[in-house]
Scaffold this motif. Structure first.
Motif, mmCIF file in Angstrom:
data_model
loop_
_atom_site.group_PDB
_atom_site.id
_atom_site.type_symbol
_atom_site.label_atom_id
_atom_site.label_comp_id
_atom_site.label_asym_id
_atom_site.label_seq_id
_atom_site.Cartn_x
_atom_site.Cartn_y
_atom_site.Cartn_z
ATOM 1 N N ASN A 1 29.139 30.960 35.069
ATOM 2 C CA ASN A 1 29.972 30.486 36.185
ATOM 3 C C ASN A 1 31.429 30.968 36.043
ATOM 4 N N CYS A 2 31.593 32.272 35.725
ATOM 5 C CA CYS A 2 32.924 32.821 35.454
ATOM 6 C C CYS A 2 33.755 33.042 36.715
ATOM 7 N N LYS A 3 33.088 33.041 37.880
ATOM 8 C CA LYS A 3 33.760 33.162 39.192
ATOM 9 C C LYS A 3 34.333 34.548 39.481
ATOM 10 N N LYS A 4 34.076 35.539 38.619
ATOM 11 C CA LYS A 4 34.638 36.878 38.845
ATOM 12 C C LYS A 4 34.111 37.529 40.130
ATOM 13 N N CYS A 5 32.946 37.077 40.558
ATOM 14 C CA CYS A 5 32.359 37.639 41.790
ATOM 15 C C CYS A 5 32.969 37.009 43.038
ATOM 16 N N GLY A 6 33.781 35.986 42.849
ATOM 17 C CA GLY A 6 34.387 35.330 43.999
ATOM 18 C C GLY A 6 33.653 34.071 44.416
ATOM 19 N N LEU A 7 32.533 33.814 43.771
ATOM 20 C CA LEU A 7 31.773 32.598 44.087
ATOM 21 C C LEU A 7 31.918 31.606 42.927
ATOM 22 N N PRO A 8 31.767 30.310 43.236
ATOM 23 C CA PRO A 8 32.032 29.298 42.205
ATOM 24 C C PRO A 8 30.989 29.264 41.089
ATOM 25 N N THR A 9 29.739 29.612 41.396
ATOM 26 C CA THR A 9 28.706 29.502 40.356
ATOM 27 C C THR A 9 27.786 30.716 40.376
ATOM 28 N N CYS A 10 27.093 30.892 39.270
ATOM 29 C CA CYS A 10 26.104 31.972 39.199
ATOM 30 C C CYS A 10 24.951 31.689 40.162
ATOM 31 N N MET A 11 24.641 30.411 40.363
ATOM 32 C CA MET A 11 23.562 30.068 41.296
ATOM 33 C C MET A 11 23.938 30.501 42.713
ATOM 34 N N ALA A 12 25.223 30.276 43.074
ATOM 35 C CA ALA A 12 25.684 30.687 44.399
ATOM 36 C C ALA A 12 25.586 32.208 44.536
ATOM 37 N N ILE B 1 24.827 43.509 43.250
ATOM 38 C CA ILE B 1 24.760 43.293 41.803
ATOM 39 C C ILE B 1 26.076 43.697 41.120
ATOM 40 N N ASP B 2 26.649 44.811 41.587
ATOM 41 C CA ASP B 2 27.870 45.346 40.956
ATOM 42 C C ASP B 2 29.037 44.358 40.988
ATOM 43 N N GLU B 3 28.982 43.377 41.884
ATOM 44 C CA GLU B 3 30.069 42.401 41.967
ATOM 45 C C GLU B 3 30.071 41.450 40.788
ATOM 46 N N CYS B 4 29.000 41.397 40.058
ATOM 47 C CA CYS B 4 28.961 40.592 38.826
ATOM 48 C C CYS B 4 29.389 41.508 37.686
ATOM 49 N N THR B 5 30.685 41.628 37.466
ATOM 50 C CA THR B 5 31.183 42.630 36.516
ATOM 51 C C THR B 5 30.723 42.392 35.069
ATOM 52 N N PRO B 6 30.644 41.131 34.617
ATOM 53 C CA PRO B 6 30.180 40.959 33.226
ATOM 54 C C PRO B 6 28.789 41.549 33.011
ATOM 55 N N LEU B 7 27.940 41.366 33.993
ATOM 56 C CA LEU B 7 26.562 41.840 33.876
ATOM 57 C C LEU B 7 26.537 43.366 33.736
ATOM 58 N N GLU C 1 22.282 44.010 29.126
ATOM 59 C CA GLU C 1 21.624 45.243 29.562
ATOM 60 C C GLU C 1 20.186 45.004 30.054
ATOM 61 N N ALA C 2 19.428 44.281 29.239
ATOM 62 C CA ALA C 2 18.014 44.037 29.587
ATOM 63 C C ALA C 2 17.905 43.223 30.876
ATOM 64 N N LYS C 3 18.787 42.204 30.992
ATOM 65 C CA LYS C 3 18.767 41.367 32.199
ATOM 66 C C LYS C 3 19.108 42.198 33.433
ATOM 67 N N LEU C 4 20.106 43.066 33.278
ATOM 68 C CA LEU C 4 20.548 43.891 34.394
ATOM 69 C C LEU C 4 19.397 44.786 34.883
#
Lengths: 153, 131, 407
Positions: free
Chosen positions: A15-26, A38-44, A51-54
């Motif tokens: 839930n780092c909010k880097k994508c602009g949304l409050p939670t990973c679920m959102a 997908i690219d909007e989730c920069t940590p991923l 890597e494997a998850k991505l």
């Protein structure tokens, strides 16, 4: 078809909010609705431990990318070509009442669904009731499919 | 290994039909025809899983086909096969007055196939028929 | 427009584009029909005698020779041939004092007999589209076997009296041993019967219709079914092989159900004939002999009985001509083996187990695609069609005529 929970499990869940949304679920819901990429989730993307998850996430998301603007996906390999959707689609019936309306293959160019080479194909998706500002959740085509060859995401 | 007693009902499948119209002798027709759909619990009781080969046998004949797990509600003892030369190896000739073979009431025993066994080939079926 | 001969719905709205003799794009064909059309381009037969390529004249001459020298030949198949070809076939059987039988013998025959004699009321599929508010698929899975049945006639289209169609006015029910593809479309109205349990199921319906509590099955569900049947304005029942094989000699009980239902409301029956012209053969043979199948002309007069069914006759005849059918694939092992041991003539556009086993193979044009003619849809409507592909192959009718001339 993939669900939001399945996508969520492949996200960092921080839930780092880097994508602009409050939670990973959102964000998962955003990906599912094709409002987020997908690219909007920069940590991923950046952190090696994901890597494997991505890789897995890209696989599960791939079918969504083929979805049309209404979210319609056709799986031709499952389709019986029975034409149930062609005859049930209210837009088809309105566009070609003397053919689709009475169970025949369409002659009008304005229809959304028709059967070609043994399987259903879509056209004129802007006419689909699920499209545009006044969209409604019509499911005539999916509810009449005997093989789950059509779905909406 | 004690076999599982089943009653086999043969049905039509559009994909198997399509493969047969393309060629009765193709790998595709074989892979779509040479299957038996079993109740999940039945499959488990055989110690088998989806895709495993099973020997289906009765007094009329025997075939080796791939097991498929049913998606339907539980139907223990009831198995489904697609109408094909494979299912017809098992259809008894015993007929009632109307002389219709028992295509949808085939009694047979199912058991896991031996390790080295392969799915019965159409050429094998043909040579059995030719005798 | 082309007509699809892939099943007994004979869909006439097929648009085929050809380029270089091949189909480049075909509209409105279902998957099954598409497979049927594409079959024109694979596994085609050539004239053969004992596994060696010969010319057509030689194959026809040998076929005539085999039939001429046989004492009791069997002529089998017919449901994939036009009325014109069937007509010649019946004459050939008469000329040869042969036994003639078609696939209805182990398919819809015992029901079709009752439909054609009028003891069970029937209607056309167009009537179903226009009037039916209840469609019942009984031991049938049209989504797999007759894919466009529901969309063209029985559930989804709008009809004269059914403008609101499946959304408000039509109910579709399935009676089956399993959740078939068709049953997924009307899950609430799937009535499950155990294999072989159709007669008891009918007895249970009859008692519900009398206001009694059924002794068998899910009582609540049976009472619901009874209510739906009574409420129907205009019902249609489509029996498939599931029901036929289950009832067999007990078809009378189904006749009783239909009579009872018609005391309450309207119920019509259309048998789900498999091949495109099975009903045509049944009608034609009945017109000529009084029987729909299993006829022997031995001694010059037509006689009928189970001994003339392909299953029985395969064991007693001394030669067989098989046309447009692959009994070595579709009949029980014992029957297939009996046929394979005979002097066998196979007339077929395509290679099959039967053509592989036949001493004489005669290639034919595919009806509907490469040859025109007339056929009878599952509901008795006659449909005439023209070929869409030019093929340098004789039609069944011409082959049979030439064999007849040579005898």
């Amino acid at each position: 078809m993939v669900g939001a929970m399945e996508i969520y499990m492949l996200l960092p869940k921080t839930n780092c909010k880097k994508c602009g949304l409050p939670t990973c679920m959102a964000f998962a819901v955003g990906l599912l609705g094709r409002e987020k990429k997908i690219d909007e989730c920069t940590p991923l993307i950046e952190e090696k431990k994901y890597e494997a998850k991505l890789k897995k996430l890209r696989e599960v998301i791939a079918p969504l990318e083929n979805a049309s603007e209404t979210g319609l996906i056709i799986h031709p390999e499952k389709c019986f070509g029975c034409g149930n959707c062609v005859v049930a689609c209210p837009v088809n019936v309105a566009a070609d009442p003397t053919h689709c309306g009475v169970g025949l293959g369409p002659e009008s160019d304005k229809v959304i669904l028709k059967v070609e080479d043994g399987v259903v194909v879509s056209n004129n998706l802007q006419e689909c009731r699920r499209f545009g500002p006044n969209k409604i959740l019509c499911n005539a085509c999916t509810a009449t499919c005997p093989s789950k060859a059509i779905e909406f995401v | 290994m004690v076999g599982l007693e089943v009653s086999i009902v043969t049905v039509r499948d559009i994909f198997q039909d399509e493969a047969g119209r393309h060629s009765r002798f193709s790998e595709e027709y074989r892979s779509k025809s040479a299957v038996i759909i079993l109740d999940r619990q039945d499959l488990g009781s055989l110690g088998a899983k989806e895709g495993d080969l099973v020997a289906v046998e009765n007094d009329t004949g025997s075939v080796i086909v791939a097991a498929v797990a049913s998606h339907d509600d539980a139907h223990p003892g009831l198995a489904i096969m697609y109408n094909s030369p494979w299912s017809n190896q098992l259809v008894p000739e015993a007929v009632c007055q109307s002389s219709i073979p028992g295509f949808k009431s085939i009694r047979a025993t199912v058991q896991p196939a031996e390790g080295s066994a392969a799915v019965t080939d159409i050429s094998e079926i043909f040579s059995r028929i030719k005798g | 427009m082309a007509t699809c001969t892939g099943c007994s719905l004979l869909c006439e709205d097929i648009e085929a584009e050809l380029s270089g003799g091949k189909l480049s794009k075909v509209k409105n064909l279902c998957r099954k029909g598409h497979g049927h059309f594409q079959s024109a381009f694979s596994e085609r037969t050539v004239p053969m005698i004992d596994g060696k390529k010969v010319d057509l004249d030689q194959a026809i001459a040998r076929a005539a020779e085999i039939l001429r020298s046989a004492k009791s030949p069997l002529l089998f198949g017919w449901s994939n041939s036009t009325l014109e070809a069937q007509n010649v076939g019946i004459s050939l059987a008469e000329k040869l004092d042969a036994t003639i039988d078609d696939t209805s013998s182990f398919c819809q025959g015992i029901l079709m007999e009752r439909i054609l004699s009028g003891s069970i009321p029937t209607c056309t599929l167009d009537d179903v589209r226009n009037y039916a508010d209840v469609s019942i698929f009984w031991g049938a899975d049209p989504s797999s076997s007759h894919p466009r049945h529901l969309s063209r006639f029985s559930y989804y289209p709008r009809g004269d009296k059914r403008q609101k169609s499946y959304e408000e006015e039509r109910t579709c029910m399935v009676v089956d041993v399993r959740m078939s593809a068709t049953a997924t479309l009307c899950k609430d109205y799937l009535f499950r019967v155990p294999p072989g349990g159709d007669a008891e199921f009918i007895e249970a319906i009859l008692s519900v219709l009398e206001g009694k509590i059924p002794r068998l099955g899910d009582k609540k569900k049976m009472i619901e079914l009874g209510g739906l049947l009574k409420k129907a304005e205009w019902g249609a029942i489509f029996p498939g092989l599931g029901m036929i094989y289950s009832l067999q000699d007990n078809m009378e009980v189904f006749e009783r159900l239909i009579a009872r239902l018609n005391e309450i409301t309207t119920f019509k029956v259309i048998p789900m004939a498999g091949h495109f012209n099975m009903r045509g053969f049944n009608e034609l043979l009945r017109e000529k002999t009084g029987y729909i199948n299993r006829v022997s002309f031995e001694g010059g007069a037509a006689s009928h009985g189970p001994e003339n069914s392909v299953v029985a006759a395969a064991k007693t005849c001394d030669a067989a001509l098989v046309i447009g059918s692959d009994p070595l694939s579709s009949l029980p092992f014992g029957t297939a083996r009996a046929l394979a041991r005979l002097p066998l003539i196979a007339i077929d556009p395509r290679r099959s187990l039967t053509t592989d086993a036949a001493g004489v193979v005669i290639p034919a044009a595919i009806s509907g695609l490469e040859a025109g003619g007339t056929a009878v849809r599952m509901d008795g409507v006659k449909i005439k069609f023209e070929p869409i592909i030019k093929a340098d192959l004789p039609a069944d009718e011409q082959i049979l005529s030439r064999i007849m001339e040579a005898i």
